[in-house]
Write a protein that holds these residues in place. Structure first.
Motif, PDB file in Angstrom:
ATOM      1  N   VAL A  39      -3.202   7.754  15.257  1.00  0.00           N
ATOM      2  CA  VAL A  39      -4.016   6.548  15.470  1.00  0.00           C
ATOM      3  C   VAL A  39      -5.085   6.408  14.386  1.00  0.00           C
ATOM      4  O   VAL A  39      -5.495   5.287  14.055  1.00  0.00           O
ATOM      5  N   THR A  40      -5.514   7.531  13.810  1.00  0.00           N
ATOM      6  CA  THR A  40      -6.441   7.461  12.676  1.00  0.00           C
ATOM      7  C   THR A  40      -5.748   6.857  11.461  1.00  0.00           C
ATOM      8  O   THR A  40      -6.291   5.967  10.789  1.00  0.00           O
ATOM      9  N   ALA A  41      -4.542   7.333  11.184  1.00  0.00           N
ATOM     10  CA  ALA A  41      -3.779   6.810  10.045  1.00  0.00           C
ATOM     11  C   ALA A  41      -3.476   5.326  10.231  1.00  0.00           C
ATOM     12  O   ALA A  41      -3.618   4.531   9.286  1.00  0.00           O
ATOM     13  N   SER A  42      -3.056   4.937  11.425  1.00  0.00           N
ATOM     14  CA  SER A  42      -2.747   3.524  11.657  1.00  0.00           C
ATOM     15  C   SER A  42      -3.997   2.661  11.570  1.00  0.00           C
ATOM     16  O   SER A  42      -3.932   1.505  11.144  1.00  0.00           O
ATOM     17  N   SER A  43      -5.159   3.221  11.948  1.00  0.00           N
ATOM     18  CA  SER A  43      -6.420   2.484  11.785  1.00  0.00           C
ATOM     19  C   SER A  43      -6.689   2.188  10.316  1.00  0.00           C
ATOM     20  O   SER A  43      -7.077   1.071   9.949  1.00  0.00           O
ATOM     21  N   LEU A  44      -6.479   3.199   9.467  1.00  0.00           N
ATOM     22  CA  LEU A  44      -6.722   3.029   8.036  1.00  0.00           C
ATOM     23  C   LEU A  44      -5.732   2.033   7.425  1.00  0.00           C
ATOM     24  O   LEU A  44      -6.072   1.305   6.485  1.00  0.00           O
ATOM     25  N   LEU A  45      -4.502   1.992   7.948  1.00  0.00           N
ATOM     26  CA  LEU A  45      -3.500   1.060   7.444  1.00  0.00           C
ATOM     27  C   LEU A  45      -3.795  -0.375   7.872  1.00  0.00           C
ATOM     28  O   LEU A  45      -3.605  -1.326   7.105  1.00  0.00           O
ATOM     29  N   PRO A 102      -7.811  -2.916   6.733  1.00  0.00           N
ATOM     30  CA  PRO A 102      -7.931  -3.872   5.619  1.00  0.00           C
ATOM     31  C   PRO A 102      -7.156  -5.170   5.879  1.00  0.00           C
ATOM     32  O   PRO A 102      -7.645  -6.260   5.551  1.00  0.00           O
ATOM     33  N   MET A 103      -5.966  -5.066   6.478  1.00  0.00           N
ATOM     34  CA  MET A 103      -5.169  -6.266   6.749  1.00  0.00           C
ATOM     35  C   MET A 103      -5.830  -7.149   7.789  1.00  0.00           C
ATOM     36  O   MET A 103      -5.862  -8.380   7.660  1.00  0.00           O
ATOM     37  N   ALA A 104      -6.382  -6.525   8.833  1.00  0.00           N
ATOM     38  CA  ALA A 104      -7.052  -7.306   9.876  1.00  0.00           C
ATOM     39  C   ALA A 104      -8.273  -8.032   9.319  1.00  0.00           C
ATOM     40  O   ALA A 104      -8.518  -9.203   9.646  1.00  0.00           O
ATOM     41  N   LEU A 105      -9.039  -7.361   8.471  1.00  0.00           N
ATOM     42  CA  LEU A 105     -10.223  -7.979   7.882  1.00  0.00           C
ATOM     43  C   LEU A 105      -9.839  -9.144   6.976  1.00  0.00           C
ATOM     44  O   LEU A 105     -10.533 -10.174   6.944  1.00  0.00           O
ATOM     45  N   PHE A 106      -8.728  -8.991   6.247  1.00  0.00           N
ATOM     46  CA  PHE A 106      -8.318 -10.032   5.301  1.00  0.00           C
ATOM     47  C   PHE A 106      -7.622 -11.195   6.006  1.00  0.00           C
ATOM     48  O   PHE A 106      -7.900 -12.371   5.706  1.00  0.00           O
ATOM     49  N   VAL A 107      -6.723 -10.893   6.947  1.00  0.00           N
ATOM     50  CA  VAL A 107      -5.906 -11.933   7.590  1.00  0.00           C
ATOM     51  C   VAL A 107      -6.658 -12.626   8.718  1.00  0.00           C
ATOM     52  O   VAL A 107      -6.715 -13.859   8.784  1.00  0.00           O
ATOM     53  N   ASP A 108      -7.229 -11.845   9.624  1.00  0.00           N
ATOM     54  CA  ASP A 108      -7.842 -12.421  10.831  1.00  0.00           C
ATOM     55  C   ASP A 108      -9.317 -12.773  10.662  1.00  0.00           C
ATOM     56  O   ASP A 108      -9.835 -13.595  11.420  1.00  0.00           O
ATOM     57  N   ARG A 109      -9.999 -12.113   9.707  1.00  0.00           N
ATOM     58  CA  ARG A 109     -11.439 -12.303   9.529  1.00  0.00           C
ATOM     59  C   ARG A 109     -12.168 -12.234  10.886  1.00  0.00           C
ATOM     60  O   ARG A 109     -12.803 -13.197  11.333  1.00  0.00           O
ATOM     61  N   VAL A 124      -4.764  -5.015  17.716  1.00  0.00           N
ATOM     62  CA  VAL A 124      -4.122  -3.731  17.433  1.00  0.00           C
ATOM     63  C   VAL A 124      -5.068  -2.808  16.676  1.00  0.00           C
ATOM     64  O   VAL A 124      -5.159  -1.605  16.968  1.00  0.00           O
ATOM     65  N   THR A 125      -5.790  -3.350  15.698  1.00  0.00           N
ATOM     66  CA  THR A 125      -6.718  -2.530  14.918  1.00  0.00           C
ATOM     67  C   THR A 125      -7.838  -1.982  15.799  1.00  0.00           C
ATOM     68  O   THR A 125      -8.185  -0.790  15.719  1.00  0.00           O
ATOM     69  N   ALA A 126      -8.404  -2.834  16.642  1.00  0.00           N
ATOM     70  CA  ALA A 126      -9.459  -2.369  17.543  1.00  0.00           C
ATOM     71  C   ALA A 126      -8.925  -1.313  18.499  1.00  0.00           C
ATOM     72  O   ALA A 126      -9.612  -0.330  18.812  1.00  0.00           O
ATOM     73  N   ARG A 127      -7.685  -1.486  18.955  1.00  0.00           N
ATOM     74  CA  ARG A 127      -7.083  -0.520  19.882  1.00  0.00           C
ATOM     75  C   ARG A 127      -6.984   0.865  19.263  1.00  0.00           C
ATOM     76  O   ARG A 127      -7.437   1.847  19.851  1.00  0.00           O
ATOM     77  N   VAL A 128      -6.370   0.959  18.084  1.00  0.00           N
ATOM     78  CA  VAL A 128      -6.156   2.279  17.480  1.00  0.00           C
ATOM     79  C   VAL A 128      -7.466   2.881  16.981  1.00  0.00           C
ATOM     80  O   VAL A 128      -7.652   4.103  17.017  1.00  0.00           O
ATOM     81  N   LEU A 129      -8.395   2.036  16.523  1.00  0.00           N
ATOM     82  CA  LEU A 129      -9.665   2.552  16.021  1.00  0.00           C
ATOM     83  C   LEU A 129     -10.485   3.185  17.145  1.00  0.00           C
ATOM     84  O   LEU A 129     -10.997   4.312  17.000  1.00  0.00           O
ATOM     85  N   LEU A 130     -10.600   2.494  18.271  1.00  0.00           N
ATOM     86  CA  LEU A 130     -11.346   3.048  19.398  1.00  0.00           C
ATOM     87  C   LEU A 130     -10.632   4.262  19.994  1.00  0.00           C
ATOM     88  O   LEU A 130     -11.289   5.226  20.425  1.00  0.00           O
ATOM     89  N   ALA A 131      -9.306   4.240  20.022  1.00  0.00           N
ATOM     90  CA  ALA A 131      -8.553   5.391  20.518  1.00  0.00           C
ATOM     91  C   ALA A 131      -8.765   6.601  19.615  1.00  0.00           C
ATOM     92  O   ALA A 131      -8.912   7.738  20.100  1.00  0.00           O
TER      93      ALA A 131
END
Length: 307
Positions: free
Chosen positions: A193-199, A202-209, A41-48
């Motif tokens: 999608v920018t706002a959701s990327s920022l949200l 951090p969670m993706a980096l911490f949870v999924d590594r 999800v993070t990669a999706r919104v960030l690239l979008a």
């Protein structure tokens, strides 16, 4: 206000949008085999977001700096991206892509209830109540006895996608504020999608590594680009173009077209098959949406001759 019937070009755009959004379930079905949900999800919104801001930059639009506008972007990003995208991707780790698309088609059913409670101009009518009941019957048919018995992974996956549909319904009401703000449609699309990327980052980096995950193959990267660029960035551009010309009620019809598109794509590419009850439920949801829309019943109803 009477619903305006769409021109042939608008129907073609609507069909194209259904394929783009139906394709998102296909791309998710490929990605969940390799990456955890938050990373997808993070990669999706960030690239979008990157894609949409490039388009905005090339078009010369001014970037809003108002605090209220950006707070609204974050609210929309939470309701329309972060929550539903995550629930759908997680749900697809337990259920087939086609079934997820069918359950996602319940969004307008939740939408008529949310709009009735939260707005003054979109109250429930007789045809909307009938459509809601028919559509909810479709959901019950699709989920079947799994909810009544022991709740397993499949039932939780189905409920997660239904939760995403509910979040989309709240987003549809929340998003009405952007029209009052007078923003060009591309700006809310890029802002959310920018706002959701920022949200999510951090969670993706911490949870999924994700930095510790094995490097995926070409198929994964192609699926991610398709999900972000086609099913998110391009889909939003097409969505807002249809919305501007055909209106919100007309564009809601895309939800009837997404499940067949997703089922067809998933069957062709992933070899997925659905049970008969899933198709029966999809038919009931489609009838419910037609009842909510109301135009078919108006055409079938006998006309009183003028004297």
């Amino acid at each position: 206000m009477a619903h305006r019937e769409m021109a042939a070009a608008e129907w073609l755009m609507l069909l194209g949008l259904s394929l783009l959004w139906g394709g998102s379930f296909l791309f998710n079905g490929i990605l969940v085999k390799v990456w955890p949900p938050l990373t997808i999800v993070t990669a999706r919104v960030l690239l979008a977001a990157i894609t949409l801001w490039i388009i905005i930059r090339l078009s010369g639009m001014a970037v809003p700096k108002n605090r209220e506008v950006w707070l609204s972007f974050f609210g929309m990003g939470l309701l329309n991206n972060a929550i539903p995208f995550t629930l759908i991707v997680w749900g697809q780790t337990h259920i087939a892509s086609g079934l997820a698309a069918i359950l996602n088609a319940t969004t307008p059913l939740f939408g008529v209830v949310v709009a009735h409670v939260l707005t003054e101009d979109e109250k429930l009518t007789a045809n909307r109540v009938a459509g809601l009941l028919i559509g909810l019957a479709g959901v019950v048919i699709m989920i079947g006895p799994s909810v009544l018995g022991q709740v397993g992974g499949d039932a939780w996956g189905e409920l997660a996608v239904l939760g995403a549909a509910l979040s989309y319904a709240f987003a549809s009401v929340y998003g009405r504020r952007f029209r009052r703000m007078g923003l060009p449609p591309l700006l809310p699309a890029a802002g959310q999608v920018t706002a959701s990327s920022l949200l999510l980052l951090p969670m993706a980096l911490f949870v999924d590594r994700p930095f510790a995950l094995p490097l995926p193959g070409p198929e994964t990267w192609i699926a991610l680009l398709g999900l972000a660029v086609l099913s998110t960035a391009l889909a939003y551009i097409l969505f807002f173009r249809i919305l501007a010309t055909a209106g919100a009620t007309n564009i809601m019809l895309v939800t009837i077209l997404i499940p067949p598109s997703a089922v067809l794509l998933s069957a062709l590419v992933l070899g997925e098959r659905l049970a008969p009850r899933h198709f029966a439920g999809m038919l009931a949801i489609g009838l419910g949406l037609l009842a909510i829309d109301g135009r078919l019943w108006r055409r079938l109803a006998p006309r009183t001759p003028r004297v």
